[in-house]
Motif scaffolding. Sequence first.
Motif, PDB file in Angstrom:
ATOM      1  N   ILE A   1      -6.272  -6.331 -11.591  1.00 52.07           N
ATOM      2  CA  ILE A   1      -6.100  -4.953 -12.043  1.00 52.07           C
ATOM      3  C   ILE A   1      -4.658  -4.546 -11.787  1.00 52.07           C
ATOM      4  N   GLU A   2      -3.945  -4.130 -12.809  1.00 49.86           N
ATOM      5  CA  GLU A   2      -2.540  -3.741 -12.623  1.00 49.86           C
ATOM      6  C   GLU A   2      -2.267  -2.399 -13.313  1.00 49.86           C
ATOM      7  N   LYS A   3      -1.675  -1.506 -12.525  1.00 47.51           N
ATOM      8  CA  LYS A   3      -1.393  -0.139 -12.978  1.00 47.51           C
ATOM      9  C   LYS A   3      -0.372  -0.086 -14.117  1.00 47.51           C
ATOM     10  N   THR A   4       0.608  -0.955 -14.083  1.00 48.44           N
ATOM     11  CA  THR A   4       1.685  -0.891 -15.076  1.00 48.44           C
ATOM     12  C   THR A   4       1.402  -1.860 -16.231  1.00 48.44           C
TER      13      THR A   4
ATOM     14  N   THR B   1      -5.554   1.588 -13.518  1.00 46.99           N
ATOM     15  CA  THR B   1      -5.233   2.016 -12.150  1.00 46.99           C
ATOM     16  C   THR B   1      -6.476   2.040 -11.284  1.00 46.99           C
ATOM     17  N   ALA B   2      -6.427   1.271 -10.200  1.00 48.63           N
ATOM     18  CA  ALA B   2      -7.544   1.279  -9.251  1.00 48.63           C
ATOM     19  C   ALA B   2      -7.567   2.632  -8.550  1.00 48.63           C
ATOM     20  N   LYS B   3      -8.762   3.216  -8.448  1.00 49.62           N
ATOM     21  CA  LYS B   3      -8.898   4.547  -7.839  1.00 49.62           C
ATOM     22  C   LYS B   3      -9.660   4.514  -6.519  1.00 49.62           C
TER      23      LYS B   3
ATOM     24  N   GLY C   1       5.782  -5.783  -9.946  1.00 50.77           N
ATOM     25  CA  GLY C   1       5.916  -4.843  -8.828  1.00 50.77           C
ATOM     26  C   GLY C   1       7.311  -4.878  -8.229  1.00 50.77           C
ATOM     27  N   ASN C   2       7.385  -4.555  -6.960  1.00 51.46           N
ATOM     28  CA  ASN C   2       8.679  -4.610  -6.273  1.00 51.46           C
ATOM     29  C   ASN C   2       9.178  -6.036  -6.149  1.00 51.46           C
ATOM     30  N   THR C   3       8.232  -6.977  -6.114  1.00 50.20           N
ATOM     31  CA  THR C   3       8.614  -8.376  -5.935  1.00 50.20           C
ATOM     32  C   THR C   3       9.579  -8.806  -7.041  1.00 50.20           C
ATOM     33  N   ALA C   4       9.341  -8.318  -8.258  1.00 48.67           N
ATOM     34  CA  ALA C   4      10.212  -8.713  -9.375  1.00 48.67           C
ATOM     35  C   ALA C   4      11.627  -8.169  -9.187  1.00 48.67           C
TER      36      ALA C   4
ATOM     37  N   THR D   1       8.306   2.888  -9.666  1.00 45.44           N
ATOM     38  CA  THR D   1       7.588   4.161  -9.541  1.00 45.44           C
ATOM     39  C   THR D   1       6.103   3.970  -9.221  1.00 45.44           C
ATOM     40  N   ALA D   2       5.590   2.759  -9.438  1.00 46.30           N
ATOM     41  CA  ALA D   2       4.153   2.526  -9.222  1.00 46.30           C
ATOM     42  C   ALA D   2       3.801   2.374  -7.740  1.00 46.30           C
ATOM     43  N   ILE D   3       4.815   2.295  -6.890  1.00 48.04           N
ATOM     44  CA  ILE D   3       4.545   1.950  -5.488  1.00 48.04           C
ATOM     45  C   ILE D   3       4.279   3.224  -4.686  1.00 48.04           C
TER      46      ILE D   3
ATOM     47  N   ILE E   1      -6.339  -6.468  -6.798  1.00 49.14           N
ATOM     48  CA  ILE E   1      -5.772  -5.180  -7.212  1.00 49.14           C
ATOM     49  C   ILE E   1      -4.266  -5.216  -6.974  1.00 49.14           C
ATOM     50  N   GLY E   2      -3.494  -5.200  -8.050  1.00 49.14           N
ATOM     51  CA  GLY E   2      -2.033  -5.247  -7.944  1.00 49.14           C
ATOM     52  C   GLY E   2      -1.501  -6.603  -8.356  1.00 49.14           C
ATOM     53  N   ALA E   3      -0.640  -6.614  -9.382  1.00 45.78           N
ATOM     54  CA  ALA E   3      -0.094  -7.882  -9.884  1.00 45.78           C
ATOM     55  C   ALA E   3       1.354  -8.076  -9.458  1.00 45.78           C
ATOM     56  N   GLY E   4       1.640  -7.771  -8.183  1.00 43.59           N
ATOM     57  CA  GLY E   4       2.958  -8.100  -7.627  1.00 43.59           C
ATOM     58  C   GLY E   4       2.903  -9.505  -7.042  1.00 43.59           C
ATOM     59  N   GLY E   5       3.844  -9.780  -6.132  1.00 41.03           N
ATOM     60  CA  GLY E   5       3.926 -11.123  -5.569  1.00 41.03           C
ATOM     61  C   GLY E   5       2.660 -11.533  -4.846  1.00 41.03           C
ATOM     62  N   ALA E   6       2.147 -10.673  -3.960  1.00 41.99           N
ATOM     63  CA  ALA E   6       0.978 -11.034  -3.150  1.00 41.99           C
ATOM     64  C   ALA E   6      -0.256 -11.159  -4.037  1.00 41.99           C
ATOM     65  N   GLY E   7      -0.442 -10.223  -4.947  1.00 41.09           N
ATOM     66  CA  GLY E   7      -1.623 -10.234  -5.807  1.00 41.09           C
ATOM     67  C   GLY E   7      -1.667 -11.473  -6.676  1.00 41.09           C
TER      68      GLY E   7
ATOM     69  N   ALA F   1      -3.102  -8.244   1.318  1.00 45.51           N
ATOM     70  CA  ALA F   1      -1.898  -9.059   1.509  1.00 45.51           C
ATOM     71  C   ALA F   1      -0.692  -8.346   0.935  1.00 45.51           C
ATOM     72  N   GLY F   2       0.462  -8.645   1.518  1.00 48.18           N
ATOM     73  CA  GLY F   2       1.724  -8.080   1.018  1.00 48.18           C
ATOM     74  C   GLY F   2       2.045  -6.758   1.691  1.00 48.18           C
ATOM     75  N   GLU F   3       2.836  -5.956   1.001  1.00 50.49           N
ATOM     76  CA  GLU F   3       3.380  -4.745   1.619  1.00 50.49           C
ATOM     77  C   GLU F   3       2.305  -3.698   1.910  1.00 50.49           C
ATOM     78  N   VAL F   4       1.124  -3.826   1.305  1.00 49.54           N
ATOM     79  CA  VAL F   4       0.037  -2.882   1.598  1.00 49.54           C
ATOM     80  C   VAL F   4      -0.439  -3.034   3.044  1.00 49.54           C
TER      81      VAL F   4
ATOM     82  N   GLY G   1       1.422   3.838  -2.564  1.00 47.60           N
ATOM     83  CA  GLY G   1       0.475   3.772  -1.444  1.00 47.60           C
ATOM     84  C   GLY G   1      -0.988   3.842  -1.849  1.00 47.60           C
ATOM     85  N   ASP G   2      -1.297   3.614  -3.127  1.00 49.10           N
ATOM     86  CA  ASP G   2      -2.692   3.762  -3.590  1.00 49.10           C
ATOM     87  C   ASP G   2      -3.663   2.897  -2.778  1.00 49.10           C
ATOM     88  N   GLY G   3      -3.254   1.677  -2.505  1.00 48.32           N
ATOM     89  CA  GLY G   3      -4.154   0.751  -1.805  1.00 48.32           C
ATOM     90  C   GLY G   3      -4.422   1.219  -0.385  1.00 48.32           C
TER      91      GLY G   3
HETATM   92  P1  ADP Z   1       3.739  -7.013  -2.854  1.00 48.17           P
HETATM   93  O1  ADP Z   1       5.152  -7.398  -2.564  1.00 48.17           O
HETATM   94  O2  ADP Z   1       2.981  -6.624  -1.663  1.00 48.17           O
HETATM   95  O3  ADP Z   1       3.029  -7.998  -3.721  1.00 48.17           O
HETATM   96  P2  ADP Z   1       4.545  -5.423  -5.111  1.00 48.17           P
HETATM   97  O4  ADP Z   1       5.254  -4.150  -5.032  1.00 48.17           O
HETATM   98  O5  ADP Z   1       5.295  -6.624  -5.563  1.00 48.17           O
HETATM   99  O6  ADP Z   1       3.843  -5.663  -3.714  1.00 48.17           O
HETATM  100  O7  ADP Z   1       3.299  -5.294  -6.092  1.00 48.17           O
HETATM  101  C1  ADP Z   1       2.340  -4.285  -6.022  1.00 48.17           C
HETATM  102  C2  ADP Z   1       1.693  -4.145  -7.399  1.00 48.17           C
HETATM  103  O8  ADP Z   1       0.552  -3.297  -7.320  1.00 48.17           O
HETATM  104  C3  ADP Z   1       2.620  -3.511  -8.422  1.00 48.17           C
HETATM  105  O9  ADP Z   1       2.657  -4.308  -9.579  1.00 48.17           O
HETATM  106  C4  ADP Z   1       1.979  -2.143  -8.696  1.00 48.17           C
HETATM  107  O10 ADP Z   1       2.209  -1.689  -9.996  1.00 48.17           O
HETATM  108  C5  ADP Z   1       0.519  -2.429  -8.442  1.00 48.17           C
HETATM  109  N1  ADP Z   1      -0.292  -1.235  -8.105  1.00 48.17           N
HETATM  110  C6  ADP Z   1       0.017  -0.228  -7.264  1.00 48.17           C
HETATM  111  N2  ADP Z   1      -0.971   0.671  -7.199  1.00 48.17           N
HETATM  112  C7  ADP Z   1      -1.963   0.221  -8.023  1.00 48.17           C
HETATM  113  C8  ADP Z   1      -3.261   0.705  -8.399  1.00 48.17           C
HETATM  114  N3  ADP Z   1      -3.738   1.845  -7.914  1.00 48.17           N
HETATM  115  N4  ADP Z   1      -3.967  -0.022  -9.272  1.00 48.17           N
HETATM  116  C9  ADP Z   1      -3.495  -1.192  -9.790  1.00 48.17           C
HETATM  117  N5  ADP Z   1      -2.282  -1.686  -9.477  1.00 48.17           N
HETATM  118  C10 ADP Z   1      -1.523  -1.002  -8.602  1.00 48.17           C
END
Ligand code: ADP
Length: 627
Positions: free
Chosen positions: A188-191, A310-312, A196-199, A379-381, A165-171, A590-593, A383-385
């Motif tokens: 699964i990626e919300k955007t 978006t993961a719920k 994510g922030n990693t980019a 804007t996607a960050i 869940i989340g396609a940032g750096g950790a995911g 893993a990651g900022e979560v 705290g959903d996880g």
């Molecule tokens: P990290 O550095 O821990 O990998 P990032 O900020 O780089 O964190 O990536 C987090 C990713 O998770 C972002 O791409 C963000 O859009 C995605 N994300 C956040 N909430 C959800 C959600 N509810 N469902 C799916 N993806 C999500």
Amino acid sequence: MRKNRRIAALAMAAVLAGAMTGCQSKPADTTTAATEAATEAATEAATEAAGTYTPGTYSATVTGMKEMTVTVTFDADAITDIQLEHEETPGIGVPVCDTMPGQIIELQGLGIDAVSGATLTSNAILEGVADCVEQAGGDVEALKAVKPEVVKEADEELTADVVVIGAGGAGMAAAVTANQAGKSVIVIEKTASMGGNTALAGGALNAVDEGSEEALARDDSVEFHYQQTYEGGDEQGDPELVRKLVTEAYDGVEWLMDLGMEFQPGLFTVTGGMWERAHKPVEPEGSGFFKTYQAYMDEHDGITMKYETTAKHLIMEDGVVTGVECEGKTGNKVTVTANNGVVLATGGFGRNVEMREKYNEETKLWPTLDESIPSTNTTAITGDGIIMAEEVGAQLVQMGNIQLLPLGDPETGSLSGNIEHAVESRIFVNKEGNRFVNEGGRRDEMTLALFEQPDTLMYIIMDSDGYPTGDEVNNFNETINDLVAAGRAYKADTLEELAEQIGVPAENLVATVEEYNRHCLGGDLEGQPDEFGRTLFTDTAQENDGINDAPYYAAARVPTVHHTMGGVKINVNTEVIDTEGNVIPGLYAAGEVTGGIHGSNRLGGNALTDTVVFGRTAGENAAAFER
Ligand code: ADP
């Protein structure tokens, strides 16, 4: 009358465009404005034949991540072409630049939502086209009311071995690792894109290649990286997790290089990184990571990206996490089941104001973290996880440890627009033109001091040392010349003129700089240390001798929420721990979560290391998990 005629013809054009494109998109007959316009069209079109636009090609210059030129061609009734000249960020803004012009032409309207994670770019394109519409005599408000039709898609049920869940750096590190272990993966990626922030990160990745010539030349070791990380976080980090971070950091770099990622030669010290141990990718910001992961996916089957999903809620069966319930782009339900483990990698909560305020109450580190304080995060960050993990009993740790930087853009909170190039050669002044802090200190101390200043705003003041041409780029690929042209930085031949431009008392700014220069030049300082305890005055690399070489530069900055160090508690296997101290089977994070690695203060350059080290472990262990 003329205006009505325009709206009438416009609505007709929109209806026609809808018909021509097989109604993939059609005018927003749900909005009052468009309905009225359509009615007028029906009644007036028969009697009026004038065009909607003055045919021709028009241009507008707008600001996305960087300056962008939007050129739009109109015939009498329609937008026929949109061209962009831009330097937006690969992987974030570029995909939007590639798709949005086509969407606007197809829709013949501007009621398109900004793409989450790329709002600056999206809004710049919409603004540029709106400007051109205005120049061509069109009606911008009516065009904004034309929105794409949303058709709810069918519910879906998907299964893979590992669900990330989340396609940032950790995911993405987790997804690739699980796939390397032979598993199928759904991400699964919300955007609409990975990153994510990693980019958006500066790209620095701290890692010590123990015993290498480079490490020896810098007196560096894994142990020293450990000490600096642990002590830099005020000894609040979990020693086992910190140990893992630093010990496996260089393995992570080698893994990335094996995947084809390129790093620049040598090492550097990132701001707040404490030591010269950061590896810098060849690609700007964090984009190199995603180019690498994408290249892997192009060459290997088995990783499916589910964007705009978006993961719920996590799905729990008999105490084991078995999947995730999501919402698709059109509001449909997407249920994803894992044969093996689920990896939570949704990042932090820098953009969730409610959570920021709630957890800041615990530590009271900051005077406020309400909506007046922007964030560097996408804007996607939100705290959903963390919320989802808490629902299944996860323990949250150190949630009040929230890192701010004093370097946010006043409009967006982004770190873009930063004009400093070395800690040693710039000062911060408040709106009175006075210094107020040791500019070489800790990130939290500088930001707290900034909170005390009028309007919580400061200016970075620099001279032209380090900017011999003005075409040198910062981390965001922006030159100081670009920033001045865009009104985001100021340039003047004298300090007095600079003071006038930024609206601070000239005599104060001049006196402040003179005092600072006295320290830089080392004169007459016996027994007169800097009043704020600053010790970094000269930067030999830049031949800095104070702020005295015209032209002079200034740029406004505000506090901005950067990183949330608290989060879900994990162990060294990245298993999520519940409030009783037990592992929640099937769930990895893993990651900022996650929380408890960086303590009260994260070192610059350690966040990317975190995504790679813990992302890989989460991917490996989720792949190995058996129900
Ligand atoms: P990290 O550095 O821990 O990998 P990032 O900020 O780089 O964190 O990536 C987090 C990713 O998770 C972002 O791409 C963000 O859009 C995605 N994300 C956040 N909430 C959800 C959600 N509810 N469902 C799916 N993806 C999500």
